[in-house]
Each structure stands twice: as C-alpha cells, then as structure tokens.
Write a protein that holds these residues in place. Structure first.
Motif, PDB file in Angstrom:
ATOM      1  N   ARG A   2       0.817  -1.219   0.000  1.00 18.15           N
ATOM      2  CA  ARG A   2       0.000   0.000   0.000  1.00 18.15           C
ATOM      3  C   ARG A   2       0.849   1.267   0.000  1.00 18.15           C
ATOM      4  NH1 ARG A   2      -5.292   0.130   1.403  1.00 18.15           N
ATOM      5  NH2 ARG A   2      -6.353  -1.832   1.863  1.00 18.15           N
TER       6      ARG A   2
ATOM      7  N   GLY B  93       1.149   2.354  -7.656  1.00 21.43           N
ATOM      8  CA  GLY B  93       0.360   3.546  -7.423  1.00 21.43           C
ATOM      9  C   GLY B  93      -0.787   3.683  -8.403  1.00 21.43           C
ATOM     10  N   GLU B  94      -1.279   4.918  -8.532  1.00 20.45           N
ATOM     11  CA  GLU B  94      -2.480   5.202  -9.317  1.00 20.45           C
ATOM     12  C   GLU B  94      -2.390   4.714 -10.762  1.00 20.45           C
ATOM     13  OE1 GLU B  94      -5.163   9.170 -10.519  1.00 20.45           O
ATOM     14  OE2 GLU B  94      -3.373   9.350  -9.253  1.00 20.45           O
ATOM     15  N   ASP B  95      -1.220   4.756 -11.343  1.00 27.23           N
ATOM     16  CA  ASP B  95      -1.075   4.403 -12.756  1.00 27.23           C
ATOM     17  C   ASP B  95      -0.633   2.958 -12.984  1.00 27.23           C
ATOM     18  OD1 ASP B  95      -1.728   7.036 -13.512  1.00 27.23           O
ATOM     19  OD2 ASP B  95       0.350   7.683 -13.211  1.00 27.23           O
TER      20      ASP B  95
ATOM     21  N   THR C 192      -6.524  18.116  -5.470  1.00 29.48           N
ATOM     22  CA  THR C 192      -6.777  18.003  -6.907  1.00 29.48           C
ATOM     23  C   THR C 192      -6.757  19.378  -7.571  1.00 29.48           C
ATOM     24  OG1 THR C 192      -9.180  18.163  -6.605  1.00 29.48           O
ATOM     25  CG2 THR C 192      -8.195  15.958  -6.572  1.00 29.48           C
TER      26      THR C 192
ATOM     27  N   VAL D 217      -7.556  -2.140  -9.702  1.00 24.30           N
ATOM     28  CA  VAL D 217      -6.863  -0.982  -9.130  1.00 24.30           C
ATOM     29  C   VAL D 217      -5.648  -1.434  -8.319  1.00 24.30           C
ATOM     30  CG1 VAL D 217      -7.110   0.987  -7.559  1.00 24.30           C
ATOM     31  CG2 VAL D 217      -8.986   0.352  -9.104  1.00 24.30           C
TER      32      VAL D 217
ATOM     33  N   ASP E 140      -3.690   2.639  -4.488  1.00 24.82           N
ATOM     34  CA  ASP E 140      -4.849   3.474  -4.824  1.00 24.82           C
ATOM     35  C   ASP E 140      -6.155   2.842  -4.335  1.00 24.82           C
ATOM     36  OD1 ASP E 140      -5.795   5.842  -6.010  1.00 24.82           O
ATOM     37  OD2 ASP E 140      -6.302   4.818  -7.875  1.00 24.82           O
TER      38      ASP E 140
ATOM     39  N   GLU F  71     -12.660   7.109 -14.816  1.00 21.64           N
ATOM     40  CA  GLU F  71     -13.486   6.328 -13.891  1.00 21.64           C
ATOM     41  C   GLU F  71     -14.934   6.815 -13.840  1.00 21.64           C
ATOM     42  OE1 GLU F  71     -14.150   5.808  -9.107  1.00 21.64           O
ATOM     43  OE2 GLU F  71     -12.186   6.482  -9.801  1.00 21.64           O
TER      44      GLU F  71
ATOM     45  N   SER G 237     -17.081   2.135  -9.575  1.00 25.95           N
ATOM     46  CA  SER G 237     -16.050   1.458  -8.793  1.00 25.95           C
ATOM     47  C   SER G 237     -16.727   0.475  -7.854  1.00 25.95           C
ATOM     48  CB  SER G 237     -15.251   2.496  -7.987  1.00 25.95           C
ATOM     49  OG  SER G 237     -14.232   1.882  -7.242  1.00 25.95           O
TER      50      SER G 237
END
Length: 425
Positions: free
Chosen positions: A21, A114-116, A266, A321, A325, A348, A351
C-alpha cells in the motif's frame, strides 16, 4: 479493522500488505507491542481482582492482628487494582488507535503500485471515430450550454468553484439516470434506500473515511456531524452494532444520496465542467454477505456495473486498481472507466470494492451462524455517479449539430425522447 489474531499469527502478511500500500510498515510492530501490553495488563488486572475478591471473603471472618493485616493488604490491593485498571484501559485505547490506522489486507492478486499501475482486465465497446464521421467532438460543457443543461458560471457565482446547476434537459437527464439505475438495482434484488447525508463520527470512522481520506470530508464542527462523500457510509452503518441472522444474507441495498467531497489535493485537475465537483448525486450498491461469499459478490457487483454501462451504450474498460490506490477499507477494487472523447482517454465512472470484514469489525456488524457469532463482510459498488455519467453520455452520443442521441435504455425515463436538442445557437 483486521483481526488481531491474524496479526499475531502472521505479522509478515500484514507487513507485506502495508508495504504494498505504500504505508508505514513499522506500524505493524508498534501494534504487536501494544497488543502484548494489552493482553499482559489484562492478565495482571484479572489476577489482582481475583486476589482482592478472595481477600474480601476472609476479612469478615478474621479478628485481631490477622484482621488488621488483611485490611492493610486490602488497602494495597485496592490501589494496585486501580492502577492495573488504568494501565489496562490505556493499553486497550492505544491498541485500538493503532489498529484503526492499519489498512485492510490487500488481496494477493491486486497489482502492486500507485495510481497508474492498474491492470486492464477487459475492454468493452469501441470508441467512436469522430474524424471518420467528419466532425470534431465538443466537450460536455460546450454541449451542456448548447442544450441549456449545464450552468457552471452561476454555480460558481452562488457556491464557488466546482459547483454547478443542471437545468432543463440536464435536470431531466439526472432524474432519468437515477430512476433507471434504481430500476436495474431493484430488478437485481436490491432494496432501494434514501439515506442521510449527515452522519456521526462513529459511522464515518467505521467505514474508514477518517484516516487517509479525512482531507476530503466536510465536517460540521458545531454539530460534530460529517457530510457523506458516498451513501456507502450510511448504508454500511445501517446495521451498526447489530447481529444479523445468516439466513437473511445476502442483504443488498441501493442507496441514493447527495455526496460531498472537498477534492483536496486536486488543484488544477478537471477544473473545466462537471467531471470533478464538490457536490453530486449518486446511486450506490451495498452488500452484507458471509465472508466466504465476498469474492463471488464482488464479481456480481462488477457485472451489474458492466450491465449498466453497456445499457448506456458507452465504451469502457475494467481495471484492477493497484494497491496504492485502494483506500484503507478495500482489499480489492475494480473500476469501470468510460471513454471520454475530448480527453482521449478512459476515466473512472464506477467502482466496486471488497472490504471483507474490515468495516464490519469497526462498526460492530456481525452474523449469527448457528451458535457462532462472527463478523460478516461488506462490499460496495457505484452504479451511477450522475455528473460523470452525464459527461460520458453527452460526449459519446453527440451529433454534429450539437444534439445528443438518447440511449434506448434511458428513453422510457425521458418520456420517449430520442434526442436532446440544442436550445441555444
């Protein structure tokens, strides 16, 4: 929260989960030490209380010097019991505090990163080739203005950035989406729910939204209540501190609610239009199941989301995912990302997360299976986050004149309307 017995029996698995994580691995050892202190202080307290009770039976029968000695010892024990009780309470509080900071154990099949670093599991539908059709697609905000459907300028004037009005066919489109989503969920066996938008700290913390996600939560300090970012929170807390008979499982609810998010961190992202906003409406699926049924239920929730997006005739991909993330409560999460033509990428829309026993342990939701009482599992799945769905619908189904074709599945909920037509040049 996770089971402390699992932590004691297999700490390396918990360390590996924390590492995947990107979270503090040292927390595991802190928690092990706190748990050991909790258990030893509990044993010490029980021993002293037992001695105190035995002594209490002897004092009335004793006389003279013997009684004086017993009374002296009773005084010492009273102080020792109070100290041991305080030590025990402090150890319990520290253990719970550390346990509350520990994320759920990630599923072994989740991609690490991670996110990508997600894995694409499936791609459904083909994005339109607007060049072949001879026109440049407009973005959802330009289309929304043409249709008299979206007004972000007045939203900003009244409430600030990232707020908006839906008007005319925009308002009708939201109502159509919500009714269609609830109809699909009801047909699948979900109980429709209108849920509170304000919840207590216990409900918010119990679902895992006051840890790493706290920066995105609106808090009303005067009332000590939180505005929900998803109806997952009141749905998860619906059976808080209850024992559910195993024969009634699965329990499935479809909640409709306004949702509020600060979108902290953001700045500069998705500032145009209504893709990322502070307030929006959403239809959320939520399931309570036996832990051994959780993975199968997760697959079912994903299928219902795919069914929904397919009915809206949207091209989309399904992703697994990555660990970094997931969010604290989820052991695994699948996202469905719709193609957004003017962005040239998938984004997205829905989910679904498997939270295993993590939320149920924090909220005290248990199941009675014969003579056994044990935590159950909770899962959630977004069916329709309205603004993002409107974005995808307008951009994917637009025509050269700025009108937008209505997917057949939505037409009954829009009075049979086949087209949304411009009202402004």
């Amino acid at each position: 929260m996770i089971d402390l017995r699992l932590l004691r029996e297999d700490p390396d698995r918990v360390r590996a989960s924390q590492r995947a994580r990107g979270e503090d691995v040292g927390l595991v050892d802190e928690l092990l030490a706190a748990d050991e202190r909790r258990r030893s202080s509990s044993v010490r307290f029980d021993e002293l209380r037992s001695e105190q009770k035995q002594l209490g039976k002897l004092v009335p029968k004793a006389t003279g010097d013997e009684k004086a000695e017993l009374l002296r010892r009773a005084g010492e024990l009273s102080s020792a019991v109070k100290a041991a009780d305080a030590e025990q309470n402090e150890a319990v509080a520290r253990t719970q505090e550390l346990l509350g900071r520990l994320g759920n154990l990630v599923h072994p099949d989740v991609p690490v990163g991670g996110e990508d670093d997600f894995t694409v599991l499936e791609t459904i539908g083909t994005p339109r080739d607007f060049a072949a059709e001879g026109f440049e697609p407009k973005d959802h905000l330009d289309l929304g203005r043409l249709l008299g459907a979206i007004d972000v300028e007045r939203g900003a004037k009244v409430s600030g950035s990232r707020f908006y009005y839906l008007s005319g066919v925009g308002a009708l489109l939201e109502l159509a989406l919500v009714n269609a989503a609830i109809a699909q969920a009801t047909a699948a066996g979900f109980t429709p729910m209108l849920t509170p938008a304000l919840v207590t700290p216990r409900a918010m913390e119990g679902t895992g939204f006051l840890g790493q996600a706290a920066q995105d939560v609106y808090h009303l300090e005067k009332d000590d209540l939180y505005l929900v970012g998803t109806s997952e929170v009141p749905l998860a807390a619906y059976h808080m501190d209850e024992i559910v008979d195993a024969g009634k499982l699965p329990l499935r609810y479809a909640g409709f609610s306004p949702c509020f998010r600060r979108e902290a961190g953001t700045y500069g992202k998705d500032t145009r239009g209504i893709f990322r906003v502070h307030q929006f409406d959403k239809v959320e699926m939520f399931s309570f199941v036996a832990p051994e049924e959780a993975e199968a239920e997760h697959a079912r929730l994903l299928e219902w989301e795919k069914q929904w997006l397919t009915s809206l005739e949207l091209p989309f991909q399904v992703i697994d995912v990555a660990t970094g993330d997931l969010g604290a409560s989820a052991s695994r999460k699948f996202d469905c990302e719709a193609w957004i033509p003017t962005q040239g990428k998938y984004r997205e829309l829905t989910s679904t997360s498997n939270c295993d026993e993590f939320q149920a342990r924090r909220l005290g939701v248990r199941m009675r299976d014969g003579k056994q009482v044990r935590p159950l599992a909770t899962l959630n799945g977004t069916l329709c986050a309205v603004p993002r769905t409107i974005v995808a619908l307008l951009e994917n189904h637009q025509r050269p004149d700025g009108s937008v074709r209505v997917p057949e599945a939505l037409r009954p909920y829009l009075g049979g309307r086949e087209l949304l037509e411009p009202v402004a040049p």
